[in-house]
Scaffold this active site. Structure first.
Site, mmCIF file in Angstrom:
data_model
loop_
_atom_site.group_PDB
_atom_site.id
_atom_site.type_symbol
_atom_site.label_atom_id
_atom_site.label_comp_id
_atom_site.label_asym_id
_atom_site.label_seq_id
_atom_site.Cartn_x
_atom_site.Cartn_y
_atom_site.Cartn_z
ATOM 1 N N GLY A 14 38.340 25.190 -0.100
ATOM 2 C CA GLY A 14 37.527 26.212 -0.766
ATOM 3 C C GLY A 14 36.649 25.713 -1.892
ATOM 4 O O GLY A 14 36.253 26.497 -2.761
ATOM 5 N N ASN A 16 33.552 24.845 -1.703
ATOM 6 C CA ASN A 16 32.244 25.519 -1.598
ATOM 7 C C ASN A 16 32.330 26.969 -2.066
ATOM 8 O O ASN A 16 31.440 27.449 -2.776
ATOM 9 C CB ASN A 16 31.725 25.446 -0.160
ATOM 10 N N MET A 92 36.527 28.014 9.328
ATOM 11 C CA MET A 92 36.625 27.162 10.508
ATOM 12 C C MET A 92 36.824 27.940 11.814
ATOM 13 O O MET A 92 37.410 27.430 12.760
ATOM 14 C CB MET A 92 37.759 26.145 10.314
ATOM 15 N N ARG A 93 36.345 29.172 11.867
ATOM 16 C CA ARG A 93 36.406 29.949 13.121
ATOM 17 C C ARG A 93 35.002 30.282 13.554
ATOM 18 O O ARG A 93 34.135 30.511 12.698
ATOM 19 C CB ARG A 93 37.128 31.280 12.906
ATOM 20 N N LEU A 95 32.657 32.983 14.819
ATOM 21 C CA LEU A 95 32.617 34.443 14.880
ATOM 22 C C LEU A 95 31.887 34.857 16.153
ATOM 23 O O LEU A 95 30.943 34.178 16.578
ATOM 24 C CB LEU A 95 31.909 34.980 13.637
ATOM 25 N N ASN A 109 25.793 29.620 6.617
ATOM 26 C CA ASN A 109 26.867 28.634 6.808
ATOM 27 C C ASN A 109 26.453 27.309 6.176
ATOM 28 O O ASN A 109 25.269 27.000 6.095
ATOM 29 C CB ASN A 109 27.063 28.430 8.326
ATOM 30 N N HIS A 111 27.076 23.186 6.637
ATOM 31 C CA HIS A 111 27.592 22.198 7.595
ATOM 32 C C HIS A 111 27.345 20.800 7.032
ATOM 33 O O HIS A 111 26.248 20.525 6.550
ATOM 34 C CB HIS A 111 26.896 22.371 8.952
ATOM 35 N N ASP A 147 26.625 26.109 14.670
ATOM 36 C CA ASP A 147 25.863 25.198 13.801
ATOM 37 C C ASP A 147 24.383 25.148 14.175
ATOM 38 O O ASP A 147 23.749 24.091 14.215
ATOM 39 C CB ASP A 147 26.480 23.775 13.820
HETATM 40 C C1 GRF Z 1 32.904 21.287 3.989
HETATM 41 O O1 GRF Z 1 32.572 19.941 4.205
HETATM 42 C C2 GRF Z 1 32.089 22.193 4.866
HETATM 43 O O2 GRF Z 1 30.777 21.782 5.026
HETATM 44 C C3 GRF Z 1 32.838 22.094 6.174
HETATM 45 O O3 GRF Z 1 34.200 22.073 5.807
HETATM 46 C C4 GRF Z 1 34.322 21.577 4.479
HETATM 47 C C5 GRF Z 1 34.985 22.649 3.678
HETATM 48 O O4 GRF Z 1 35.241 22.217 2.361
HETATM 49 N N1 GRF Z 1 32.480 23.171 7.061
HETATM 50 P P1 GRF Z 1 35.692 23.281 1.271
HETATM 51 O O5 GRF Z 1 36.821 24.089 1.880
HETATM 52 O O6 GRF Z 1 34.508 24.129 0.935
HETATM 53 O O7 GRF Z 1 36.155 22.461 0.101
#
Ligand code: GRF
Length: 203
Positions: A14, A16, A92-93, A95, A109, A111, A147
């Site tokens: 988490g 981000n 990580m799902r 939708l 999103n 990536h 993506d």
């Molecule tokens: C990040 O690298 C994001 O781009 C990818 O998974 C990672 C998640 O990191 N989809 P966090 O949970 O935000 O620390």
């Protein structure tokens, strides 16, 4: 300008989601976080539940017999919060298409690659295997294809010969936080427009 209601979806660490939350708290983003939805009971981000003054919702994939039932529950939860923007912050799902269409232009999103290269899992490993010399991250609007979707912003980092998946991922992560905050701040200031599948930044 009225603050936009921003909903965070996250599955793991988490960082981000935290970067976005903090930027809303200190006014770098003209938004208010209306909640955080997580799909993994053990996710590290859930530790923020006591600290942050927003509702957390756990929608545990394992409690739903089918992907369809899980998606239906996510949609109900999201609809109830009336977000202006949904941020997939390490969610990580995938939708389902109906959900994405219902919120098209309002889901973004992050990536960890320079899309359209290296979609899917282990993007940093894919970059190392391809031998690219520059890597980075992309924030994009979500479409039903994984993506994919109009690119809002990208940040780059150098790739070194000594890099491992972890060192590269950490270098990219720093840029992810900047790129995501930048993209969400543009959205919340009504500065993004999609024209023929491309994003235009308005002043
Ligand atoms: C990040 O690298 C994001 O781009 C990818 O998974 C990672 C998640 O990191 N989809 P966090 O949970 O935000 O620390």
């Amino acid at each position: 300008m009225t603050k936009k209601k921003v909903l965070l979806l996250a599955s793991g660490r988490g960082s981000n989601a935290s970067a976005l939350y903090e930027a809303m708290q200190d006014g770098r983003i003209n938004g208010i976080p209306v909640g955080l939805i997580c799909d993994i009971p053990q996710a590290q981000i859930r530790q923020k539940e006591k600290e942050w003054d927003i509702p957390f919702f756990l929608v545990d994939r394992k409690e739903y017999p089918t992907k369809g039932a899980f998606n239906k529950k996510i949609k109900m939860q999201v609809d109830a919060l009336h977000p202006d923007l949904i941020c997939l912050a390490g969610f990580m799902r995938i939708l389902d298409a109906d959900f994405v269409r219902a919120y098209e232009g309002r889901i973004i999103n992050i990536h960890p690659s320079l899309l359209p290269s290296f979609k899917g899992l282990h993007a940093q490993r894919q970059a190392l295997e391809a031998g690219v010399k520059v890597a980075g991250c992309t924030v994009h609007f979500v479409t039903p294809a994984m993506d994919d979707g109009p690119i809002i912003t990208q940040e780059t980092v150098p790739v070194y010969e000594t890099d491992t998946e972890d060192t590269l991922a950490n270098r990219i992560l720093v840029k992810e936080h900047l790129a995501f905050v930048h993209a969400v701040s543009l959205f919340c200031n009504d500065q993004l427009e999609i024209c023929e599948s491309r994003v235009v930044h308005r002043k």
